[in-house]
Design a protein around this motif. Structure first.
Motif, PDB file in Angstrom:
ATOM      1  N   PRO A  14       7.790   3.647   3.429  1.00 33.46           N
ATOM      2  CA  PRO A  14       8.004   2.589   2.449  1.00 33.46           C
ATOM      3  C   PRO A  14       8.714   3.119   1.218  1.00 33.46           C
ATOM      4  CG  PRO A  14       5.789   2.459   3.364  1.00 33.46           C
ATOM      5  CD  PRO A  14       6.404   3.711   3.890  1.00 33.46           C
ATOM      6  N   GLU A  34      -0.509  -8.463  -3.937  1.00 33.06           N
ATOM      7  CA  GLU A  34      -0.864  -7.297  -3.131  1.00 33.06           C
ATOM      8  C   GLU A  34      -1.906  -7.688  -2.098  1.00 33.06           C
ATOM      9  OE1 GLU A  34      -2.330  -2.649  -3.793  1.00 33.06           O
ATOM     10  OE2 GLU A  34      -2.238  -4.047  -5.484  1.00 33.06           O
ATOM     11  N   CYS A  53       0.020  -4.135   1.570  1.00 32.09           N
ATOM     12  CA  CYS A  53       1.399  -4.220   1.108  1.00 32.09           C
ATOM     13  C   CYS A  53       1.418  -4.776  -0.310  1.00 32.09           C
ATOM     14  CB  CYS A  53       2.196  -5.133   2.041  1.00 32.09           C
ATOM     15  SG  CYS A  53       3.934  -4.724   2.152  1.00 32.09           S
ATOM     16  N   THR A  61      11.388  -9.928  -0.192  1.00 33.73           N
ATOM     17  CA  THR A  61      10.972  -9.195   0.995  1.00 33.73           C
ATOM     18  C   THR A  61      11.055 -10.100   2.207  1.00 33.73           C
ATOM     19  OG1 THR A  61       9.428  -7.843  -0.291  1.00 33.73           O
ATOM     20  CG2 THR A  61       9.101  -7.901   2.091  1.00 33.73           C
ATOM     21  N   ILE A 247       9.830  -5.719   5.803  1.00 39.84           N
ATOM     22  CA  ILE A 247       8.640  -5.188   6.455  1.00 39.84           C
ATOM     23  C   ILE A 247       8.597  -5.767   7.867  1.00 39.84           C
ATOM     24  CG2 ILE A 247       7.407  -4.918   4.277  1.00 39.84           C
ATOM     25  CD1 ILE A 247       5.660  -7.260   4.996  1.00 39.84           C
ATOM     26  N   LEU A 254       1.352  -3.576  10.411  1.00 39.18           N
ATOM     27  CA  LEU A 254       2.542  -3.249   9.629  1.00 39.18           C
ATOM     28  C   LEU A 254       3.109  -1.933  10.158  1.00 39.18           C
ATOM     29  CD1 LEU A 254       4.395  -3.788   7.160  1.00 39.18           C
ATOM     30  CD2 LEU A 254       2.771  -2.469   5.794  1.00 39.18           C
ATOM     31  N   ASP A 257       8.368  -0.525   6.698  1.00 34.31           N
ATOM     32  CA  ASP A 257       8.489  -1.084   5.352  1.00 34.31           C
ATOM     33  C   ASP A 257       9.513  -0.244   4.613  1.00 34.31           C
ATOM     34  OD1 ASP A 257       8.267  -1.875   2.710  1.00 34.31           O
ATOM     35  OD2 ASP A 257       6.086  -1.657   2.603  1.00 34.31           O
TER      36      ASP A 257
END
Length: 284
Positions: A14, A34, A53, A61, A247, A254, A257
């Motif tokens: 990320p 978040e 995330c 995003t 992402i 996940l 990212d």
């Protein structure tokens, strides 16, 4: 199912959006939204699995992945349509995990479909007008005199102009074709003026001529550096043109990212997660 071992070698860690990008957020900006370990189980099936995330102001995003990856379920958790089995949702550092949709909307989390389906027999203008009234906390009195809310009506009309629906303002929502209903969803979201804009495939069902209206509005929103935009999208041309960051979800996990070019260029992402054929000798 976990991501393949080769995935870790193919996808960058990320990162902040690339410097100089039109919508790039300032390095070190505090997250507006978040999720921490966000999880939901349906019986023995884990639809979203411990997704952590952070989303910052000034950042758009794109959330991508194959059908069944958990993208819409993740949206449903964040916006309040579903209660999580575990994990947290933070808005400006405040825990809003268990708040209902209405409370999350008032706090600034806006999702495009939240209000249109509630008033299908009202006109297009009335739907947007009610959203403006809700934001201003003037109540939802449908029978009050229009003249007492001229400014509300004027704002509603201005929004309909922006989404190219002013000419259909007197039609009922139920009579609109699907593409116009999607435009109205975006109009209602604009009327609510959220801090977090959530778009779940906003151009789905639209004609080629209608798509630019919505994409231009999303570009306009992302220029406001106080706003955060989340976009679930399957069309990679749309993702490439809008994303500051991508992402990737797979089986609710996940798995990537980072910077759009780097994530899209990964052969593993292209082949296994985005359904794009791997081009021999090319990572572009």
């Amino acid at each position: 199912m976990n991501a393949p071992a080769s995935f870790a070698r193919s996808v960058p860690a990320p990162s902040q959006p690339a410097a100089g990008h039109a919508g790039a957020t300032a390095v070190g900006a505090q997250p507006l939204l978040e999720t921490r370990g966000l999880t939901i189980r349906f019986g023995g099936h884990v639809a979203v699995n411990a997704v952590s995330c952070a989303f910052r102001p000034g950042e758009l995003t794109c959330i991508v992945g194959p059908n069944g990856a958990g993208k819409t379920t993740y949206f449903n958790l964040v916006s309040g349509q579903l209660p999580p089995t575990a994990g947290q949702i933070l808005l400006d550092g405040e825990d809003v995990t268990r708040l209902p949709v209405s409370q999350k909307t008032r706090r600034g989390i806006g999702r495009a479909f939240q209000l249109t389906s509630l008033f299908p027999q009202l006109s297009v203008l009335e739907n947007v007008r009610l959203a403006v009234q809700a934001r201003r906390q003037r109540g939802l009195d449908l029978f009050s005199m229009w003249t007492s809310h001229r400014d509300v009506q004027a704002q509603a009309m201005a929004i309909l102009e922006r989404v190219a629906l002013a000419g259909k303002r007197q039609l009922t929502v139920a009579s609109l074709p699907h593409g116009d209903q999607r435009k109205l969803e975006v109009g209602i979201l604009l009327a609510l003026q959220p801090r977090v804009f959530m778009f779940d495939e906003p151009t789905a069902g639209m004609s080629v001529d209608e798509v630019p209206v919505i994409l231009d509005l999303i570009r306009e929103i992302r220029q406001d550096r106080s706003k955060t935009v989340l976009l679930v999208e399957h069309k990679m041309d749309v993702v490439r043109s809008l994303a500051d960051r991508i992402i990737v979800l797979h089986n609710g996990i996940l798995v990537a990212d980072g910077d759009p070019a780097e994530v899209i260029a990964s052969p593993v992402v292209q082949q296994a997660y985005l359904g794009m054929p791997e081009e021999e000798g090319s990572h572009g």
